[in-house]
Write a protein that holds these residues in place. Structure first.
Motif, PDB file in Angstrom:
ATOM      1  N   THR A   1       8.194  -0.519  -2.725  1.00  0.00           N
ATOM      2  CA  THR A   1       8.189  -1.309  -1.488  1.00  0.00           C
ATOM      3  C   THR A   1       7.291  -2.538  -1.688  1.00  0.00           C
ATOM      4  OG1 THR A   1       6.286  -0.251  -0.416  1.00  0.00           O
ATOM      5  CG2 THR A   1       8.438   0.837  -0.140  1.00  0.00           C
ATOM      6  N   GLY A   2       7.597  -3.582  -0.921  1.00  0.00           N
ATOM      7  CA  GLY A   2       6.824  -4.822  -1.064  1.00  0.00           C
ATOM      8  C   GLY A   2       7.010  -5.418  -2.441  1.00  0.00           C
ATOM      9  N   ALA A   3       8.263  -5.368  -2.928  1.00  0.00           N
ATOM     10  CA  ALA A   3       8.530  -5.806  -4.307  1.00  0.00           C
ATOM     11  C   ALA A   3       8.924  -7.279  -4.381  1.00  0.00           C
ATOM     12  CB  ALA A   3       9.627  -4.922  -4.921  1.00  0.00           C
TER      13      ALA A   3
ATOM     14  N   ALA B   1     -10.533 -16.799 -10.502  1.00  0.00           N
ATOM     15  CA  ALA B   1     -11.172 -15.585 -11.029  1.00  0.00           C
ATOM     16  C   ALA B   1     -10.306 -14.337 -11.024  1.00  0.00           C
ATOM     17  CB  ALA B   1     -12.443 -15.328 -10.221  1.00  0.00           C
ATOM     18  N   PHE B   2      -9.280 -14.287 -10.187  1.00  0.00           N
ATOM     19  CA  PHE B   2      -8.584 -13.009 -10.015  1.00  0.00           C
ATOM     20  C   PHE B   2      -7.554 -12.745 -11.103  1.00  0.00           C
ATOM     21  CE2 PHE B   2      -9.234 -11.539  -5.356  1.00  0.00           C
ATOM     22  CZ  PHE B   2     -10.592 -11.724  -5.485  1.00  0.00           C
ATOM     23  N   ARG B   3      -7.124 -11.474 -11.171  1.00  0.00           N
ATOM     24  CA  ARG B   3      -6.155 -11.053 -12.185  1.00  0.00           C
ATOM     25  C   ARG B   3      -4.745 -11.466 -11.787  1.00  0.00           C
ATOM     26  NH1 ARG B   3      -7.034  -5.447 -14.240  1.00  0.00           N
ATOM     27  NH2 ARG B   3      -5.775  -4.772 -12.503  1.00  0.00           N
TER      28      ARG B   3
ATOM     29  N   THR C   1      -2.504 -12.975  -5.443  1.00  0.00           N
ATOM     30  CA  THR C   1      -1.202 -12.753  -4.808  1.00  0.00           C
ATOM     31  C   THR C   1      -1.153 -13.542  -3.503  1.00  0.00           C
ATOM     32  OG1 THR C   1      -1.964 -10.907  -3.453  1.00  0.00           O
ATOM     33  CG2 THR C   1      -1.198 -10.376  -5.692  1.00  0.00           C
ATOM     34  N   ASN C   2      -0.155 -13.226  -2.679  1.00  0.00           N
ATOM     35  CA  ASN C   2      -0.014 -13.905  -1.381  1.00  0.00           C
ATOM     36  C   ASN C   2      -0.715 -13.171  -0.244  1.00  0.00           C
ATOM     37  OD1 ASN C   2       1.562 -16.126  -2.142  1.00  0.00           O
ATOM     38  ND2 ASN C   2       3.350 -14.784  -2.355  1.00  0.00           N
ATOM     39  N   ILE C   3      -1.595 -12.219  -0.548  1.00  0.00           N
ATOM     40  CA  ILE C   3      -2.165 -11.346   0.488  1.00  0.00           C
ATOM     41  C   ILE C   3      -2.964 -12.132   1.531  1.00  0.00           C
ATOM     42  CG2 ILE C   3      -4.278 -10.700  -0.770  1.00  0.00           C
ATOM     43  CD1 ILE C   3      -2.202  -8.100   1.046  1.00  0.00           C
TER      44      ILE C   3
ATOM     45  N   PHE D   1       4.726   3.201  -2.888  1.00  0.00           N
ATOM     46  CA  PHE D   1       4.562   2.636  -1.542  1.00  0.00           C
ATOM     47  C   PHE D   1       3.474   1.569  -1.651  1.00  0.00           C
ATOM     48  CE2 PHE D   1       6.136   6.958  -1.231  1.00  0.00           C
ATOM     49  CZ  PHE D   1       7.265   6.778  -0.445  1.00  0.00           C
ATOM     50  N   ASN D   2       3.926   0.362  -1.906  1.00  0.00           N
ATOM     51  CA  ASN D   2       3.004  -0.704  -2.266  1.00  0.00           C
ATOM     52  C   ASN D   2       2.818  -1.756  -1.174  1.00  0.00           C
ATOM     53  OD1 ASN D   2       1.840  -2.828  -4.307  1.00  0.00           O
ATOM     54  ND2 ASN D   2       3.677  -3.776  -3.422  1.00  0.00           N
ATOM     55  N   ALA D   3       3.828  -1.928  -0.306  1.00  0.00           N
ATOM     56  CA  ALA D   3       3.783  -3.025   0.671  1.00  0.00           C
ATOM     57  C   ALA D   3       2.523  -2.943   1.523  1.00  0.00           C
ATOM     58  CB  ALA D   3       5.016  -2.977   1.571  1.00  0.00           C
ATOM     59  N   GLY D   4       1.943  -4.079   1.803  1.00  0.00           N
ATOM     60  CA  GLY D   4       0.765  -4.129   2.660  1.00  0.00           C
ATOM     61  C   GLY D   4       0.533  -5.551   3.106  1.00  0.00           C
TER      62      GLY D   4
HETATM   63  N1  LIG Z   1      -4.288  -8.809  -3.981  1.00  0.00           N
HETATM   64  C1  LIG Z   1      -5.355  -8.054  -4.047  1.00  0.00           C
HETATM   65  O1  LIG Z   1      -6.430  -8.498  -4.490  1.00  0.00           O
HETATM   66  C2  LIG Z   1      -5.286  -6.614  -3.576  1.00  0.00           C
HETATM   67  C3  LIG Z   1      -6.437  -5.822  -3.719  1.00  0.00           C
HETATM   68  C4  LIG Z   1      -6.388  -4.491  -3.301  1.00  0.00           C
HETATM   69  C5  LIG Z   1      -5.208  -3.985  -2.778  1.00  0.00           C
HETATM   70  N2  LIG Z   1      -4.105  -4.769  -2.645  1.00  0.00           N
HETATM   71  C6  LIG Z   1      -2.893  -4.160  -2.077  1.00  0.00           C
HETATM   72  O2  LIG Z   1      -1.772  -4.450  -2.917  1.00  0.00           O
HETATM   73  C7  LIG Z   1      -0.571  -4.310  -2.158  1.00  0.00           C
HETATM   74  C8  LIG Z   1       0.349  -5.480  -2.451  1.00  0.00           C
HETATM   75  O3  LIG Z   1      -0.265  -6.671  -1.935  1.00  0.00           O
HETATM   76  P1  LIG Z   1      -0.310  -8.025  -2.769  1.00  0.00           P
HETATM   77  O4  LIG Z   1      -1.730  -8.311  -3.045  1.00  0.00           O
HETATM   78  O5  LIG Z   1       0.663  -7.979  -3.874  1.00  0.00           O
HETATM   79  O6  LIG Z   1       0.107  -9.083  -1.630  1.00  0.00           O
HETATM   80  P2  LIG Z   1       1.466  -9.886  -1.394  1.00  0.00           P
HETATM   81  O7  LIG Z   1       1.750 -10.799  -2.526  1.00  0.00           O
HETATM   82  O8  LIG Z   1       1.299 -10.497  -0.032  1.00  0.00           O
HETATM   83  O9  LIG Z   1       2.585  -8.754  -1.347  1.00  0.00           O
HETATM   84  C9  LIG Z   1       2.693  -7.903  -0.232  1.00  0.00           C
HETATM   85  C10 LIG Z   1       4.080  -7.302  -0.211  1.00  0.00           C
HETATM   86  O10 LIG Z   1       4.173  -6.464   0.961  1.00  0.00           O
HETATM   87  C11 LIG Z   1       5.313  -6.888   1.709  1.00  0.00           C
HETATM   88  N3  LIG Z   1       5.191  -6.692   3.142  1.00  0.00           N
HETATM   89  C12 LIG Z   1       4.254  -7.142   3.999  1.00  0.00           C
HETATM   90  N4  LIG Z   1       4.574  -6.830   5.261  1.00  0.00           N
HETATM   91  C13 LIG Z   1       5.765  -6.166   5.202  1.00  0.00           C
HETATM   92  C14 LIG Z   1       6.638  -5.615   6.165  1.00  0.00           C
HETATM   93  N5  LIG Z   1       6.394  -5.695   7.483  1.00  0.00           N
HETATM   94  N6  LIG Z   1       7.755  -4.997   5.743  1.00  0.00           N
HETATM   95  C15 LIG Z   1       8.068  -4.918   4.433  1.00  0.00           C
HETATM   96  N7  LIG Z   1       7.301  -5.454   3.469  1.00  0.00           N
HETATM   97  C16 LIG Z   1       6.151  -6.070   3.855  1.00  0.00           C
HETATM   98  C17 LIG Z   1       5.434  -8.370   1.412  1.00  0.00           C
HETATM   99  O11 LIG Z   1       6.732  -8.818   1.764  1.00  0.00           O
HETATM  100  P3  LIG Z   1       6.985 -10.362   2.193  1.00  0.00           P
HETATM  101  O12 LIG Z   1       6.832 -11.143   0.926  1.00  0.00           O
HETATM  102  O13 LIG Z   1       8.336 -10.375   2.771  1.00  0.00           O
HETATM  103  O14 LIG Z   1       5.927 -10.688   3.203  1.00  0.00           O
HETATM  104  C18 LIG Z   1       5.152  -8.392  -0.079  1.00  0.00           C
HETATM  105  O15 LIG Z   1       6.282  -8.003  -0.799  1.00  0.00           O
HETATM  106  C19 LIG Z   1      -1.006  -4.203  -0.698  1.00  0.00           C
HETATM  107  O16 LIG Z   1      -0.915  -2.865  -0.271  1.00  0.00           O
HETATM  108  C20 LIG Z   1      -2.438  -4.675  -0.723  1.00  0.00           C
HETATM  109  O17 LIG Z   1      -3.186  -4.117   0.339  1.00  0.00           O
HETATM  110  C21 LIG Z   1      -4.119  -6.071  -3.034  1.00  0.00           C
END
Ligand SMILES: NC(=O)c1ccc[n+]([C@@H]2O[C@H](COP(=O)([O-])OP(=O)(O)OC[C@H]3O[C@@H](n4cnc5c(N)ncnc54)[C@H](OP(=O)(O)O)[C@@H]3O)[C@@H](O)[C@H]2O)c1
Length: 341
Positions: free
Chosen positions: A45-47, A272-274, A251-253, A122-125
């Motif tokens: 998920t969240g791919a 700095a980030f990976r 990422t886009n978080i 289950f990755n989406a967030g």
């Molecule tokens: N980046 C970091 O430093 C970091 C650190 C610790 C943990 N994490 C965790 O890593 C996971 C992935 O995040 P990311 O950093 O890769 O951020 P990201 O680039 O924003 O990716 C998040 C993914 O989740 C999807 N998503 C968000 N809301 C959704 C919804 N309502 N329904 C379905 N999909 C949804 C997004 O889809 P859309 O593109 O359509 O929005 C995107 O595919 C998350 O659980 C995050 O908490 C990230």
């Protein structure tokens, strides 16, 4: 929601992440091309972006049949994964985790198509700039980062899409399926689950948003741990449940942070980030490593084995969370809410 400290605001959280990058990675030598996923069907998920997109590319190039569950970039994200991995065994399905009807439609689709998953990531967030009410009346971050995981797990186990003996009785003797959750080590700074306010909508702004992000990761990890108990009765693991933090990843978080804050965070993230490919490594390891076959409730912080916050392992909190989650689900979706294990 969270104690004062290293994850108290987005900038200190980002700087804490930079510090983490200098920690030794004890599984680094174990993350090699020998980790294969040939013949495995893997849901992510969240791919469409970030860590999830990195996982899709990595697992497709290791031989998996990858099912990308995405809210956006359909079919562009799939084309990107096919091009990067050289594999055609990649498909994409629509999933919006902020919409309970859409979650059911997605789960119905997998069931009706006879999909049987070996691995579900289950990755989406999301990180929200504040409270946002969804059509169900629930706060969006509560639904996307937590309750959708409870609903999806029960649907996929109940329908046998994740084969198991506890709920669907159809697993057989093959390798133990793996359910893997992308979390954040920031959960270590969150305070205990507040069951009086659990699932209730409250207004808050950007200054509290990071606290809720960490808090719902703690809630999710407590759920994963309870799920791992329910799927391992009498010492036999029916389905494995694992959790990882990808570490600080560019990422886009932070896409929804206010402009000035986004500029600061983007700077730290870019310098700095990976990369998402690096952020995906612990997820790939948990999905493929033969060394953890039949084990459950392992936690990785990047490529380090670690313990989660002690509160996560409290069996009473796990039981209470299970009941509270089912109550909230029933209150917004009475016809379909059903816990299967
Ligand atoms: N980046 C970091 O430093 C970091 C650190 C610790 C943990 N994490 C965790 O890593 C996971 C992935 O995040 P990311 O950093 O890769 O951020 P990201 O680039 O924003 O990716 C998040 C993914 O989740 C999807 N998503 C968000 N809301 C959704 C919804 N309502 N329904 C379905 N999909 C949804 C997004 O889809 P859309 O593109 O359509 O929005 C995107 O595919 C998350 O659980 C995050 O908490 C990230």
């Amino acid at each position: 929601m969270a104690e004062k400290g290293r994850f108290d605001n987005p900038v200190s959280a980002a700087l804490a992440g930079v510090k983490d990058l200098f920690r030794k990675q004890d599984l680094a030598d174990d993350y090699t091309d020998a980790l294969r996923a040939d013949g495995k069907t893997v849901l992510i998920t969240g791919a469409s972006s970030g860590v999830g997109l990195g996982l899709a590319k990595d697992l497709a190039s290791r031989g998996a049949h990858v099912i990308m569950a995405c809210r956006s970039r359909i079919p562009e994200a799939m084309e990107e994964v096919k091009a990067a991995s050289g594999s055609e065994r990649v498909e994409i399905r629509k999933l919006d985790l902020a919409d309970i009807d859409a979650i059911h439609a997605f789960c119905d689709g997998l069931r009706d198509d006879g999909v049987r998953l070996d691995v579900a990531l289950f990755n989406a967030g999301m990180a929200a700039p504040g409270a946002r009410r969804t059509a169900s009346g629930l706060d969006e971050i509560f639904l996307v980062n937590y309750l959708s995981k409870f609903i999806t797990a029960n649907r996929l186990l109940g329908d046998g899409v994740i084969p198991n003996n506890a709920a669907a009785g159809n697993r057989g003797d093959g390798p133990v399926p793996r359910m893997i959750y992308t979390s954040s080590d920031s959960h270590q700074s969150a305070s205990a689950i507040d069951f009086d306010l659990f699932g209730k909508y409250r207004e808050y702004g950007v200054n509290k948003a990071i606290n809720y992000y960490s808090y719902y990761k703690l809630v999710m990890n407590t759920f994963n741990t309870e799920l791992s108990r329910r799927l391992a009765r009498e010492g036999q693991v029916d389905v494995s449940v694992h959790t990882f933090c990808p570490g600080p990843v560019n990422t886009n978080i932070v896409r929804e942070a206010p402009g000035w804050l986004r500029a600061i965070l983007r700077g730290i993230f870019t310098v700095a980030f990976r990369t998402p490919a690096q952020g995906a490594m612990p997820g790939t390891w948990l999905a493929t490593s033969p060394s953890i076959e039949g084990q459950t409730n392992r936690y990785l912080h990047m490529l380090n084995r670690k313990e989660m916050d002690p509160k996560v392992y409290d069996p009473e909190a796990g039981k209470k969370l299970w009941a509270a989650s089912l109550d909230v689900w029933r209150s917004v979706d009475p016809e379909r809410a059903r816990a299967v294990v």
